[in-house]
Design a protein around this motif. Structure first.
Motif, PDB file in Angstrom:
ATOM      1  N   LEU A 173      48.566 -12.666 123.488  1.00 18.84           N
ATOM      2  CA  LEU A 173      48.292 -14.070 123.820  1.00 18.84           C
ATOM      3  C   LEU A 173      46.843 -14.421 123.510  1.00 18.84           C
ATOM      4  CD1 LEU A 173      49.095 -16.781 125.168  1.00 18.84           C
ATOM      5  CD2 LEU A 173      48.396 -15.761 127.348  1.00 18.84           C
ATOM      6  N   ILE A 174      45.918 -13.550 123.907  1.00 25.25           N
ATOM      7  CA  ILE A 174      44.495 -13.785 123.667  1.00 25.25           C
ATOM      8  C   ILE A 174      44.202 -13.845 122.173  1.00 25.25           C
ATOM      9  CG2 ILE A 174      42.212 -12.725 123.858  1.00 25.25           C
ATOM     10  CD1 ILE A 174      43.113 -14.166 126.368  1.00 25.25           C
ATOM     11  N   GLU A 175      44.806 -12.944 121.413  1.00 27.21           N
ATOM     12  CA  GLU A 175      44.584 -12.937 119.965  1.00 27.21           C
ATOM     13  C   GLU A 175      45.152 -14.192 119.321  1.00 27.21           C
ATOM     14  OE1 GLU A 175      46.289  -9.275 118.665  1.00 27.21           O
ATOM     15  OE2 GLU A 175      44.617  -8.047 119.398  1.00 27.21           O
ATOM     16  N   GLU A 176      46.256 -14.686 119.855  1.00 24.08           N
ATOM     17  CA  GLU A 176      46.859 -15.908 119.326  1.00 24.08           C
ATOM     18  C   GLU A 176      45.960 -17.119 119.579  1.00 24.08           C
ATOM     19  OE1 GLU A 176      50.456 -18.049 121.195  1.00 24.08           O
ATOM     20  OE2 GLU A 176      51.339 -16.931 119.523  1.00 24.08           O
ATOM     21  N   ILE A 177      45.291 -17.135 120.720  1.00 27.76           N
ATOM     22  CA  ILE A 177      44.446 -18.270 121.090  1.00 27.76           C
ATOM     23  C   ILE A 177      43.053 -18.159 120.485  1.00 27.76           C
ATOM     24  CG2 ILE A 177      43.339 -19.465 123.024  1.00 27.76           C
ATOM     25  CD1 ILE A 177      45.745 -18.649 124.745  1.00 27.76           C
ATOM     26  N   HIS A 178      42.446 -16.978 120.593  1.00 30.32           N
ATOM     27  CA  HIS A 178      41.029 -16.829 120.219  1.00 30.32           C
ATOM     28  C   HIS A 178      40.797 -16.000 118.961  1.00 30.32           C
ATOM     29  CE1 HIS A 178      39.804 -18.690 123.956  1.00 30.32           C
ATOM     30  NE2 HIS A 178      40.456 -17.800 124.666  1.00 30.32           N
ATOM     31  N   GLY A 179      41.831 -15.362 118.432  1.00 30.73           N
ATOM     32  CA  GLY A 179      41.661 -14.495 117.277  1.00 30.73           C
ATOM     33  C   GLY A 179      41.529 -13.036 117.681  1.00 30.73           C
ATOM     34  N   GLU A 180      41.837 -12.130 116.757  1.00 26.00           N
ATOM     35  CA  GLU A 180      41.826 -10.700 117.053  1.00 26.00           C
ATOM     36  C   GLU A 180      40.450 -10.207 117.471  1.00 26.00           C
ATOM     37  OE1 GLU A 180      43.411  -8.447 113.868  1.00 26.00           O
ATOM     38  OE2 GLU A 180      45.363  -9.450 113.871  1.00 26.00           O
ATOM     39  N   GLU A 181      39.397 -10.818 116.919  1.00 18.42           N
ATOM     40  CA  GLU A 181      38.042 -10.343 117.191  1.00 18.42           C
ATOM     41  C   GLU A 181      37.690 -10.447 118.674  1.00 18.42           C
ATOM     42  OE1 GLU A 181      38.800 -12.662 115.012  1.00 18.42           O
ATOM     43  OE2 GLU A 181      38.533 -11.676 113.058  1.00 18.42           O
ATOM     44  N   PHE A 182      38.227 -11.472 119.330  1.00 14.18           N
ATOM     45  CA  PHE A 182      37.872 -11.681 120.744  1.00 14.18           C
ATOM     46  C   PHE A 182      38.315 -10.496 121.589  1.00 14.18           C
ATOM     47  CE2 PHE A 182      38.022 -13.576 124.974  1.00 14.18           C
ATOM     48  CZ  PHE A 182      36.884 -14.362 124.974  1.00 14.18           C
ATOM     49  N   TRP A 183      39.539 -10.032 121.371  1.00  9.34           N
ATOM     50  CA  TRP A 183      40.037  -8.862 122.097  1.00  9.34           C
ATOM     51  C   TRP A 183      39.346  -7.595 121.603  1.00  9.34           C
ATOM     52  CZ3 TRP A 183      42.917  -7.984 126.360  1.00  9.34           C
ATOM     53  CH2 TRP A 183      43.418  -6.694 126.554  1.00  9.34           C
ATOM     54  N   ASP A 184      39.252  -7.438 120.292  1.00 11.36           N
ATOM     55  CA  ASP A 184      38.660  -6.219 119.720  1.00 11.36           C
ATOM     56  C   ASP A 184      37.214  -6.041 120.166  1.00 11.36           C
ATOM     57  OD1 ASP A 184      41.024  -5.695 118.446  1.00 11.36           O
ATOM     58  OD2 ASP A 184      40.384  -6.493 116.498  1.00 11.36           O
ATOM     59  N   ASN A 185      36.475  -7.131 120.287  1.00 17.13           N
ATOM     60  CA  ASN A 185      35.068  -7.067 120.691  1.00 17.13           C
ATOM     61  C   ASN A 185      34.892  -6.981 122.202  1.00 17.13           C
ATOM     62  OD1 ASN A 185      34.344  -7.267 117.992  1.00 17.13           O
ATOM     63  ND2 ASN A 185      34.001  -9.487 118.089  1.00 17.13           N
ATOM     64  N   ASN A 186      36.005  -7.039 122.921  1.00 19.58           N
ATOM     65  CA  ASN A 186      35.976  -6.913 124.385  1.00 19.58           C
ATOM     66  C   ASN A 186      34.973  -7.885 125.013  1.00 19.58           C
ATOM     67  OD1 ASN A 186      36.905  -5.847 126.798  1.00 19.58           O
ATOM     68  ND2 ASN A 186      35.549  -4.056 126.742  1.00 19.58           N
ATOM     69  N   GLU A 187      35.152  -9.168 124.677  1.00 22.58           N
ATOM     70  CA  GLU A 187      34.216 -10.203 125.113  1.00 22.58           C
ATOM     71  C   GLU A 187      34.230 -10.396 126.631  1.00 22.58           C
ATOM     72  OE1 GLU A 187      32.172 -11.624 123.159  1.00 22.58           O
ATOM     73  OE2 GLU A 187      32.967 -11.439 121.132  1.00 22.58           O
ATOM     74  N   TYR A 188      33.136 -10.953 127.142  1.00 21.46           N
ATOM     75  CA  TYR A 188      33.088 -11.320 128.547  1.00 21.46           C
ATOM     76  C   TYR A 188      33.912 -12.585 128.780  1.00 21.46           C
ATOM     77  CZ  TYR A 188      29.322  -8.094 129.837  1.00 21.46           C
ATOM     78  OH  TYR A 188      28.578  -6.973 130.110  1.00 21.46           O
ATOM     79  N   VAL A 189      34.584 -12.640 129.938  1.00 20.33           N
ATOM     80  CA  VAL A 189      35.376 -13.813 130.314  1.00 20.33           C
ATOM     81  C   VAL A 189      35.191 -14.100 131.799  1.00 20.33           C
ATOM     82  CG1 VAL A 189      37.175 -13.517 128.566  1.00 20.33           C
ATOM     83  CG2 VAL A 189      37.406 -12.357 130.783  1.00 20.33           C
TER      84      VAL A 189
END
Length: 200
Positions: A173-189
């Motif tokens: 879901l996160i990758e669909e909304i924000h792109g694969e990089e957001f999950w792969d980079n383990n961003e702060y949320v």
């Protein structure tokens, strides 16, 4: 008090309506991460929390917006020019729009007056964390659901995304909304827990 809007996808609006979603994770624009990682000058936890609190973008109550539509005869009219008596449908009301509803419009284009058709959410808790820190319980609170599509095989899904674990479904879901990089980079949320205050 000015109530800010927070946008949800159509699937997540459905999950909120059905009581399946009580958490949301949002991009964190916080510029001071020391209080999150422990690498900070504060001696007391309460001072860390006060520092982080400065960056939280929402008040205690927000209005949830999602895809919406109005009568077909008004399809070519901008939201701000719609007549006051125009019918409004939102994804919080039902999974499918009524027959009178025309084209779908993004929630971000709803006027403040139209937001009366949307639920208000009361924020119960919030914290800053890495996106990959999500637990199974939190993934389920995010709207991930369990189902058994084939011969008793257990899978998890959120919208059209299927996975063998709740966390992997949420990652999709996160990758669909924000792109694969957001999950792969383990961003702060911001990990936000909420309850429906009104409107459903």
């Amino acid at each position: 008090m000015k109530i800010k809007a927070i946008t949800f996808t159509r699937d997540m609006a459905s999950a909120i309506r059905r009581g399946k979603k009580t958490m949301t994770r949002r991009k964190c624009a916080i510029s001071w991460h020391g209080c999150v990682t422990g690498d900070c000058p504060h001696e007391r936890q309460i001072d860390c929390e006060a520092e982080i609190e400065k960056y939280f973008p929402y008040a205690d109550v927000v209005v949830a917006v999602a895809v919406w539509g109005t009568e077909k005869r008004f399809d070519d009219i901008p939201p701000r020019d719609l007549p006051a008596n125009a019918k409004i449908w939102t994804a919080f009301q039902s999974d499918e729009p009524p027959r009178w509803c025309g084209r779908m419009r993004p929630g971000r284009f709803m006027t403040k007056a139209m937001r009366s058709h949307c639920p208000q959410l009361r924020i119960k808790a919030k914290r800053v964390e890495h996106i990959k820190d999500i637990s199974v319980a939190d993934a389920l609170a995010e709207g991930v659901e369990l189902f058994s599509p084939h011969q008793g095989r257990v899978l998890f899904h959120v919208g059209d995304i299927e996975a063998e674990t709740a966390v992997l479904a949420f990652a999709g879901l996160i990758e669909e909304i924000h792109g694969e990089e957001f999950w792969d980079n383990n961003e702060y949320v911001w990990a936000i827990t909420f309850e429906v205050a009104s409107g459903l």
